[in-house]
Scaffold this active site. Structure first.
Site, PDB file in Angstrom:
ATOM      1  N   SER A 196      -0.533   4.521   1.731  1.00 26.39           N
ATOM      2  CA  SER A 196      -0.370   4.615   3.186  1.00 26.39           C
ATOM      3  C   SER A 196       1.065   4.992   3.542  1.00 26.39           C
ATOM      4  CB  SER A 196      -0.736   3.294   3.868  1.00 26.39           C
ATOM      5  OG  SER A 196      -2.119   3.099   3.779  1.00 26.39           O
ATOM      6  N   ASP A 231       0.829  -1.214   0.000  1.00 31.85           N
ATOM      7  CA  ASP A 231       0.000   0.000   0.000  1.00 31.85           C
ATOM      8  C   ASP A 231       0.868   1.271   0.000  1.00 31.85           C
ATOM      9  OD1 ASP A 231      -1.833   1.985   0.378  1.00 31.85           O
ATOM     10  OD2 ASP A 231      -2.849   1.045   2.064  1.00 31.85           O
ATOM     11  N   TYR A 279     -12.543   3.916   2.329  1.00 27.03           N
ATOM     12  CA  TYR A 279     -12.450   5.320   1.936  1.00 27.03           C
ATOM     13  C   TYR A 279     -13.730   6.074   2.292  1.00 27.03           C
ATOM     14  CZ  TYR A 279      -8.314   4.375  -0.880  1.00 27.03           C
ATOM     15  OH  TYR A 279      -7.064   4.041  -1.300  1.00 27.03           O
TER      16      TYR A 279
END
Ligand code: NAD
Length: 374
Positions: A131, A128, A226
């Site tokens: 992140s 990710d 999200y």
């Protein structure tokens, strides 16, 4: 298989792979070509890459011999123009805001994967990149605010009198916002936080922030962690409450985003004008329109006596660790598509591959992207 890494666009200091990543890839039996000088801005020089086993060469030679091209963001124009159907590309392309580049990739016949579309599942966590980069952005934003503020962050009691702690308002408690809360608290500031996802309330509290709730937020479990776009009525209510809190704050850190959409406008011109002289606004959502009405992407401006810094690319200002984290995420992604003989073997039915594949065989194949640009 041969991996190629180019120097990034002019304003980008990061590089897709550091020498340590090259060492690991060599152990997998993969060859790596690095464009000369590609790592200089990340403090990785050509000699270090060479020692790690990479070939140092120029861009055109990489384009002709490498089949897998790795980048941090959209490759430079001269690279984009040179890609062909035999190339595989992996980067963080921010496709919704770079549609022309995606079209060039599509027309070339190449296969391209955009890591900002990695799903937010436990299995994909190690890949990710959003992140990783948001962690850096939240950290750097607070440090920059603290260094530009004409006041202390912590409370001081000295013979010269008592200094009250700074008040920091954070809009959006995602990865960047949570990191910003932690750093601002460590520096001794009083922190207030807005978000539309009720799930973050406890996290904000546990980091020592005060969560300000605006009732009536729209949430959608199907959005994959999200936030979703809010109604005009909700945003109006939220802006008013933000106005009340911002006018008492010394720093506002804007991190609110809705994936693939323009960032919500939360801090109006009138709110900035109600802020104290010397206050600082840092807008991390600048590249997608900004949370502050006055933000100019990539610029620091003064409005009356408030400093507004519109910066979405803090990771480029911490290029060594940003490249390290990015390269680690990339290697974890590569584990999915490189077999034990060091050759590309892409499982196109894998959910992470499906979620990230943008173009293939001259077609845009990503349903989520197609929905977002409708
Ligand atoms: P993001 O960058 O898309 O958005 C930042 C924050 O802005 C989010 O918290 C969002 O709720 C908030 N926001 C949006 N509209 C707003 C508004 N009008 N007002 C106030 N705030 C608003 O989000 P992100 O940082 O990428 O992450 C979102 C969530 O996903 C986080 O809770 C994170 O922990 C989670 N996550 C999960 C995984 C995983 O499970 N593998 C990986 C990464 C992130």
């Amino acid at each position: 298989m041969i991996i190629g890494v180019f120097k990034e666009q002019e304003n980008e200091n990061r590089v897709a792979l550091l020498p340590d990543h090259v060492t690991q890839l060599k152990k997998w039996g993969v060859e790596v070509c690095i464009e000369k000088g590609a790592g200089i801005s990340s403090f990785a020089d050509d000699d270090q890459y060479q020692t790690a086993g990479a070939e140092l060469t120029d861009a055109s030679s990489i384009l002709s011999k490498a089949n897998l091209l790795l980048s941090v963001s959209i490759p430079r124009q001269d690279i984009l123009q040179g890609i062909r159907g035999t190339h595989y590309l992996i980067g963080t392309f921010n496709p919704v805001f770079n549609r022309e580049a995606i079209e060039i990739m599509q027309k070339s016949g190449a296969t391209a994967f955009s890591l900002d579309f990695v799903p937010r599942t436990t299995r994909a966590q190690a890949m990710d990149v959003l992140s990783s980069m948001a962690t850096i952005a939240g950290y750097k934003a607070v440090l920059e605010a603290a260094s530009r503020l004409p006041r202390f962050f912590p409370m001081f009691m000295s013979a010269a009198g008592t200094i009250k702690p700074a008040k920091v308002l954070i809009l959006g408690a995602g990865v960047a916002g949570l990191q910003a809360i932690a750093i601002a608290r460590k520096l001794g500031a009083v922190v207030e936080v807005f978000d539309v996802r009720s799930a973050v309330k406890e996290e904000v509290k546990s980091l020592g922030g005060k969560f300000i709730e605006v009732e009536g937020a729209r949430e959608d479990a199907a959005a994959g962690g999200y936030a979703v776009e809010q109604s005009e009525e909700f945003i109006r209510k939220q802006r008013q409450l933000i106005h009340d809190h911002a006018s008492n704050a010394d720093v506002v850190i804007c991190t609110a985003q809705v994936f693939g959409k323009k960032a919500p406008l939360l801090l109006t011109k009138a709110t900035v004008e109600a802020m104290r002289p010397g206050s600082v606004v840092i807008d991390l959502a600048a590249s997608t329109g900004g949370n502050c009405e006055l933000t100019q992407n990539g610029q620091s401006i003064w409005h009356k006596q408030v400093l507004i810094i519109g910066k979405s690319n803090y990771p480029s200002e911490m290029p060594f660790d940003a490249s390290k984290m990015y390269g680690n995420n990339l290697l974890n992604f590569l584990k999915l598509i490189v077999n034990k003989d060091g050759q590309l073997q892409i499982p196109f039915d894998d959910d992470i591959i499906q979620a990230t594949c943008m173009v293939k065989e001259n077609k845009i194949v990503n349903e989520r992207y197609l929905q977002l640009i409708k």
